[in-house]
Scaffold this motif. Structure first.
Motif, PDB file in Angstrom:
ATOM      1  N   SER A  40     -15.694 -62.440  88.134  1.00  0.00           N
ATOM      2  CA  SER A  40     -14.628 -63.354  88.552  1.00  0.00           C
ATOM      3  C   SER A  40     -13.241 -62.811  88.204  1.00  0.00           C
ATOM      4  O   SER A  40     -12.312 -62.918  88.994  1.00  0.00           O
ATOM      5  N   ALA A  41     -13.083 -62.243  87.010  1.00  0.00           N
ATOM      6  CA  ALA A  41     -11.810 -61.614  86.614  1.00  0.00           C
ATOM      7  C   ALA A  41     -11.878 -60.151  87.030  1.00  0.00           C
ATOM      8  O   ALA A  41     -11.976 -59.235  86.206  1.00  0.00           O
ATOM      9  N   THR A  42     -11.795 -59.929  88.324  1.00  0.00           N
ATOM     10  CA  THR A  42     -12.145 -58.633  88.912  1.00  0.00           C
ATOM     11  C   THR A  42     -11.319 -57.482  88.354  1.00  0.00           C
ATOM     12  O   THR A  42     -11.863 -56.425  88.005  1.00  0.00           O
ATOM     13  N   SER A  43     -10.019 -57.652  88.272  1.00  0.00           N
ATOM     14  CA  SER A  43      -9.170 -56.551  87.799  1.00  0.00           C
ATOM     15  C   SER A  43      -9.449 -56.217  86.342  1.00  0.00           C
ATOM     16  O   SER A  43      -9.359 -55.048  85.932  1.00  0.00           O
ATOM     17  N   VAL A  44      -9.830 -57.226  85.546  1.00  0.00           N
ATOM     18  CA  VAL A  44     -10.154 -56.974  84.139  1.00  0.00           C
ATOM     19  C   VAL A  44     -11.426 -56.142  84.030  1.00  0.00           C
ATOM     20  O   VAL A  44     -11.507 -55.191  83.235  1.00  0.00           O
ATOM     21  N   LEU A  45     -12.423 -56.477  84.841  1.00  0.00           N
ATOM     22  CA  LEU A  45     -13.669 -55.718  84.823  1.00  0.00           C
ATOM     23  C   LEU A  45     -13.440 -54.288  85.301  1.00  0.00           C
ATOM     24  O   LEU A  45     -13.999 -53.333  84.726  1.00  0.00           O
ATOM     25  N   ILE A  46     -12.625 -54.110  86.326  1.00  0.00           N
ATOM     26  CA  ILE A  46     -12.306 -52.758  86.798  1.00  0.00           C
ATOM     27  C   ILE A  46     -11.669 -51.944  85.670  1.00  0.00           C
ATOM     28  O   ILE A  46     -12.020 -50.776  85.449  1.00  0.00           O
ATOM     29  N   ALA A  47     -10.741 -52.556  84.943  1.00  0.00           N
ATOM     30  CA  ALA A  47     -10.077 -51.852  83.837  1.00  0.00           C
ATOM     31  C   ALA A  47     -11.080 -51.436  82.773  1.00  0.00           C
ATOM     32  O   ALA A  47     -11.008 -50.317  82.227  1.00  0.00           O
ATOM     33  N   HIS A  48     -12.021 -52.328  82.473  1.00  0.00           N
ATOM     34  CA  HIS A  48     -13.023 -52.031  81.437  1.00  0.00           C
ATOM     35  C   HIS A  48     -13.893 -50.849  81.866  1.00  0.00           C
ATOM     36  O   HIS A  48     -14.122 -49.913  81.079  1.00  0.00           O
ATOM     37  N   VAL A  49     -14.379 -50.878  83.105  1.00  0.00           N
ATOM     38  CA  VAL A  49     -15.246 -49.798  83.571  1.00  0.00           C
ATOM     39  C   VAL A  49     -14.454 -48.489  83.700  1.00  0.00           C
ATOM     40  O   VAL A  49     -14.954 -47.416  83.345  1.00  0.00           O
ATOM     41  N   ALA A  50     -13.218 -48.576  84.149  1.00  0.00           N
ATOM     42  CA  ALA A  50     -12.399 -47.370  84.280  1.00  0.00           C
ATOM     43  C   ALA A  50     -12.171 -46.704  82.928  1.00  0.00           C
ATOM     44  O   ALA A  50     -12.133 -45.470  82.821  1.00  0.00           O
ATOM     45  N   ALA A  51     -12.029 -47.507  81.884  1.00  0.00           N
ATOM     46  CA  ALA A  51     -11.795 -46.958  80.550  1.00  0.00           C
ATOM     47  C   ALA A  51     -13.012 -46.227  80.002  1.00  0.00           C
ATOM     48  O   ALA A  51     -12.879 -45.431  79.059  1.00  0.00           O
ATOM     49  N   HIS A  52     -14.183 -46.474  80.582  1.00  0.00           N
ATOM     50  CA  HIS A  52     -15.409 -45.846  80.106  1.00  0.00           C
ATOM     51  C   HIS A  52     -15.954 -44.802  81.077  1.00  0.00           C
ATOM     52  O   HIS A  52     -17.082 -44.337  80.928  1.00  0.00           O
ATOM     53  N   THR A  53     -15.153 -44.440  82.090  1.00  0.00           N
ATOM     54  CA  THR A  53     -15.537 -43.396  83.038  1.00  0.00           C
ATOM     55  C   THR A  53     -14.353 -42.449  83.207  1.00  0.00           C
ATOM     56  O   THR A  53     -13.270 -42.678  82.669  1.00  0.00           O
ATOM     57  N   GLU A  54     -14.560 -41.390  83.985  1.00  0.00           N
ATOM     58  CA  GLU A  54     -13.524 -40.362  84.073  1.00  0.00           C
ATOM     59  C   GLU A  54     -13.044 -40.073  85.484  1.00  0.00           C
ATOM     60  O   GLU A  54     -11.850 -39.848  85.696  1.00  0.00           O
ATOM     61  N   THR A  55     -13.941 -40.036  86.464  1.00  0.00           N
ATOM     62  CA  THR A  55     -13.537 -39.549  87.780  1.00  0.00           C
ATOM     63  C   THR A  55     -13.863 -40.484  88.931  1.00  0.00           C
ATOM     64  O   THR A  55     -13.185 -40.447  89.959  1.00  0.00           O
TER      65      THR A  55
END
Length: 330
Positions: A54-69
């Motif tokens: 539901s908090a889509t941008s927050v989840l994107i930020a979390h996953v982006a912080a744990h991936t690289e490319t």
């Protein structure tokens, strides 16, 4: 078949609750990055206990912080639920933190029911201004605001790429007119796929973002080591869908669910997943090749209804191997 392959992560909430769902999304993204998938998108839904995005941008930020490319984004943000300025700020922040990795898919559906719309303080007529809101958002990212004296900080000049999501001809016409990529939700709304893509390609007008039309088509995939295992996983998914959409979410026995599946209403629900590749890697690869031709797709985005985490990850792993994604990316 060399089309890019991406993932729509439905952020399913299992027995471990939302926290376990978020851990699973990170794990999937880290594997998908190595396996050769192009992007992962998360969708905005509200008041749905089975979905944690539901908090889509927050989840994107979390996953982006744990991936690289791997590219990450929204598939999509339901823009009528928000002001374009707020979304420009959110995704401008994401792009600033993770340059060159952020996508923003936009839809005009509410992603919720009528009571939830009221809780969101959403204007029931907000969808009517969707085309204008997309252009306002686009202008914020381009640094050419349409509202004098108002800019998105962060967001200005980040040029976050926009994608129009749709399941009808409306989105196809809008994406064509604005010269934006078009993603069709054929994984749950298959009826208008071919007509929508035909209209989009016919009417496409080049833009600063995109010179040629670009179609992403959604498709359900369950890959397993045997056809029997894949079909068993699919049957479980269909029973769960029937319980959610026809039985009001109450728990059904397998016999009760199967009776509903055989009913007229059940057949209508099953038609929602008409485009589904189910089976061994060879079976799935063959199906996707035919589907890509039917959809005239430049890219496929796959969704999985599997709730068992081990089988869920295994399905995406087998699919990547079948499509030789790592080899294509090398």
């Amino acid at each position: 078949m060399t089309l890019p392959l991406s993932i729509l992560d439905l952020a399913h909430v299992g027995d471990g609750g939302p926290a376990e769902s978020f851990r699973a999304s990170v794990e999937l993204a880290q594997h998908a990055e190595k396996w050769g998938y192009k992007r992962i998108w998360f969708a905005e839904h509200h008041n749905m206990p089975s979905i944690a995005s539901s908090a889509t941008s927050v989840l994107i930020a979390h996953v982006a912080a744990h991936t690289e490319t791997i590219r990450l984004g929204a598939g999509g943000i339901m823009l009528p639920n928000h002001s374009p300025l707020q979304i420009a700020e959110q995704f401008g922040t994401l792009e600033t933190l993770h340059p060159g990795r952020i996508d923003l898919g936009l839809g005009r559906a509410p992603g919720s029911d009528q009571n939830t719309l009221r809780a969101l303080r959403r204007d029931p007529m907000a969808a009517d201004t969707f085309p204008q809101d997309v252009q306002e958002l686009q202008a914020y990212f381009a640094g050419s605001t349409r509202i004098a004296g108002v800019n998105a900080y962060p967001g200005k000049d980040t040029n976050v790429p926009l994608y129009i999501l749709g399941s009808s001809l409306f989105g196809a016409r809008l994406a064509a007119a604005l010269g934006l990529p078009y993603s069709f939700a054929s994984h749950f709304a298959p009826q208008a796929l071919e007509d929508a893509v035909r209209i989009y390609r016919r009417d496409f007008q080049p833009s600063a973002q995109l010179a040629e039309p670009y179609v992403i088509a959604g498709v359900n995939v369950i890959a397993a080591d045997t056809d029997e295992e894949a079909q068993a996983l699919f049957l479980t998914a269909k029973r769960r869908r029937i319980a959610a959409l026809i039985a009001g979410g109450r728990t059904l026995t397998d016999d009760e669910a199967d009776l509903l599946l055989d009913s007229a209403a059940g057949q209508q629900v099953l038609n929602m997943v008409r485009y589904s590749a189910i089976g061994t890697p060879d079976t799935v690869r063959s199906y996707l090749a035919d589907f890509a031709e039917t959809a005239q797709a430049d890219e496929l985005i796959v969704a999985s209804q599997v709730t068992d985490r081990t089988a869920w990850l295994r399905s995406f792993e087998l699919l990547a191997g079948a499509m030789d994604l790592a080899g294509a990316a090398a």
